[in-house]
Design an enzyme around this catalytic site. Structure first.
Site, PDB file in Angstrom:
ATOM      1  N   CYS A   1      47.751  52.519  40.888  1.00 12.87           N
ATOM      2  CA  CYS A   1      47.701  53.880  41.423  1.00 12.87           C
ATOM      3  C   CYS A   1      46.315  54.243  41.936  1.00 12.87           C
ATOM      4  O   CYS A   1      46.187  55.083  42.826  1.00 12.87           O
ATOM      5  CB  CYS A   1      48.154  54.887  40.367  1.00 12.87           C
ATOM      6  SG  CYS A   1      47.206  54.844  38.842  1.00 12.87           S
TER       7      CYS A   1
ATOM      8  N   HIS B   1      47.212  59.265  35.654  1.00 11.24           N
ATOM      9  CA  HIS B   1      47.762  58.879  36.947  1.00 11.24           C
ATOM     10  C   HIS B   1      46.981  59.559  38.069  1.00 11.24           C
ATOM     11  O   HIS B   1      46.514  60.691  37.923  1.00 11.24           O
ATOM     12  CB  HIS B   1      49.245  59.265  37.000  1.00 11.24           C
ATOM     13  CG  HIS B   1      49.909  58.931  38.297  1.00 11.24           C
ATOM     14  ND1 HIS B   1      49.991  57.639  38.779  1.00 11.24           N
ATOM     15  CD2 HIS B   1      50.504  59.727  39.233  1.00 11.24           C
ATOM     16  CE1 HIS B   1      50.626  57.659  39.943  1.00 11.24           C
ATOM     17  NE2 HIS B   1      50.933  58.904  40.236  1.00 11.24           N
TER      18      HIS B   1
END
Length: 471
Positions: A131, A213
């Site tokens: 990510c 994230h």
């Protein structure tokens, strides 16, 4: 805040590749000239990265994009000069109530039109732990190419993935050797050991209940988009007023997002801005200042020379004509030019210091990267083995353990002594309080009989006995 941002793919890369019409050879073609790597190692071997602006800046350089840097944002209200986009790191908890509120809010702004999706670079994260790279590419590959030099690797990737589905774009990212190698080169040794323990293809983030994230916020065609590789669609937060900058819209969106996310007192997040390399702007400004310095200095010298010639009466006393300069000599006196030259010298010194500071920061980025990625296990094991071989390891351990034992023993002794002192003081206080009422009654009786209460009856008896003995 240095939190490891792993993220999770929506499915294993190998399975996704089997369902995709995109061939593996085409994916590897995006990195022409790179060494051939096993497909499983590319897709399943991505490691977690820390959320650090220095790491991200070096990672961009490894991607081939040299004119960009990443800065950490501490104050949303502070203006940021010419950002390309923002990267938001937040704590991901699938079952959290605030998370459900965010999902319900963002579901209303999903862009589901296939033509609109294909016109931007939006890639789904099908490879675990990628990510960080996804967030950077979501910013860079949606910028205007005239304002940003992407480099060969990213330019080929952008051209090759044009018109692909978000899933295939995610596969193209995960299976590009240069991106995978650059990404993993900045991971800590602990991340590699963690991947070996959990096994390739198993996410260490999303399905374990908690993770960090990355998502990106970028302006595209006058609209603020949020690009999250774990979401099925990009999110359009709308446009902004003509009198506003797109960062004003971003501030409002972030203020609302943080207000929802911090409803349960969870403020673990990090915000970074992708901006132009500050050294480029400083270097350009220094070049302009030095040019102006040369012009002012030359004009001042000609003006002083003309004044000297006028005072001596030799030559023409008129002001020199300097068509190549930006300053008209007749509009400034020598004192004005000297003051202007002094200000230019000060500005040059300030910007030279700023440039030196930026270069020092880049150097520290490299030093921190070396410390972060170096594996100290062999050194520590060898050092301890040498100490044990020389017979000093046990003594060193004892020396470091004894002080703590002494401190704990002294603390226990102090507690026992304190308890004894408290008990003695309590007994004395009880005795004094028990004798107090009797003494007060005796003093009251003596005062009633007209006698001085200074002497107690016991003392008078002793005095009478002494008198009887003398008689």
């Amino acid at each position: 805040m240095n939190a490891a941002g792993g993220g999770s793919g929506s499915q294993a890369a190998g399975a996704a590749g089997g369902n995709s019409s995109l061939s593996h050879n085409a994916l590897l073609a995006t990195a022409s000239g790179a060494t051939t790597m096993p497909m499983a190692q590319l897709a399943d071997g991505w490691l977690e990265l820390e959320s650090d602006p220095g790491l991200f800046t070096l990672l961009l350089k490894d991607f081939g994009c040299h004119d960009v840097q990443v800065e950490e944002v501490y104050d949303l209200q502070k203006p940021i000069e010419s950002p390309y986009g923002f990267i938001f790191l937040f704590r991901w908890i699938e079952e959290r109530r605030a998370r459900r509120k965010i999902v319900e809010t963002t579901a209303e702004i999903f862009v589901k039109d296939e033509e609109a999706i294909s016109s931007i670079f939006f890639a789904q994260q099908v490879v675990p732990n990628s990510c960080a790279t996804h967030a950077l590419l979501s910013v860079l590959l949606n910028c205007n190419e005239n304002n940003l030099q992407l480099g060969d690797t990213l330019s080929r990737l952008k051209v090759h993935t044009k018109g692909m589905s978000p899933e295939n774009k995610g596969l193209a990212i995960g299976n590009t050797p240069e991106l995978a190698c650059a990404h993993n080169s900045h991971a800590m040794p602990q991340a590699r050991r963690r991947l070996e323990r959990t096994g390739a293809g198993v996410s260490s983030c999303r399905f374990t209940g908690e993770a960090f994230h990355f998502v990106s916020f970028v302006p595209i065609n006058g609209q603020l988009f949020e690009l999250d590789g774990l979401k099925p669609y990009p999110m359009n937060h709308g446009g902004w007023e003509d009198s506003e900058d797109w960062t004003d819209k971003f501030r409002r969106v972030m203020a609302e997002r943080l207000g929802i996310a911090t409803g349960e007192q969870d403020i673990r997040f990090n915000l970074m801005a992708v901006v132009p390399d500050r050294r480029i702007a400083i270097t350009h400004k220094l070049k302009m200042l030095r040019t102006n310095q040369a012009i002012v200095s030359g004009t001042l010298q000609k003006l002083l020379k003309a004044d000297e010639q006028g005072e001596s009466g030799n030559g023409d006393s008129q002001r020199p004509d300097t068509p190549t300069t930006l300053l008209e000599p007749s509009a400034f006196t020598a004192r004005d030019l000297q003051s202007l030259l002094k200000n230019l010298d000060t500005e040059i010194a300030i910007n030279e210091q700023h440039l030196a500071d930026e270069n020092d920061r880049r150097h520290m980025f490299k030093v921190d990267a070396s410390r972060r990625t170096h594996n100290y296990d062999k050194f520590i094991c060898t050092f301890l083995s040498m100490l044990a071989h020389q017979g000093v390891l046990g003594e060193l351990v004892s020396q470091h353990l004894l002080p703590s034992k002494k401190v704990s023993g002294q603390g226990a002794a102090n507690r026992i002594s304190k308890q004894s002192t408290t008990a003695s003081a309590g007994g004395s206080t009880a005795g004094a309080s028990a004798a107090t009422p009797k003494t007060q009654q005796q003093q009251a009786a003596a005062a009633k009989n007209g006698k001085s209460p200074s002497k107690t009856p016991g003392r008078r008896r002793k005095g009478r006995n002494k008198c009887r003995k003398r008689k």
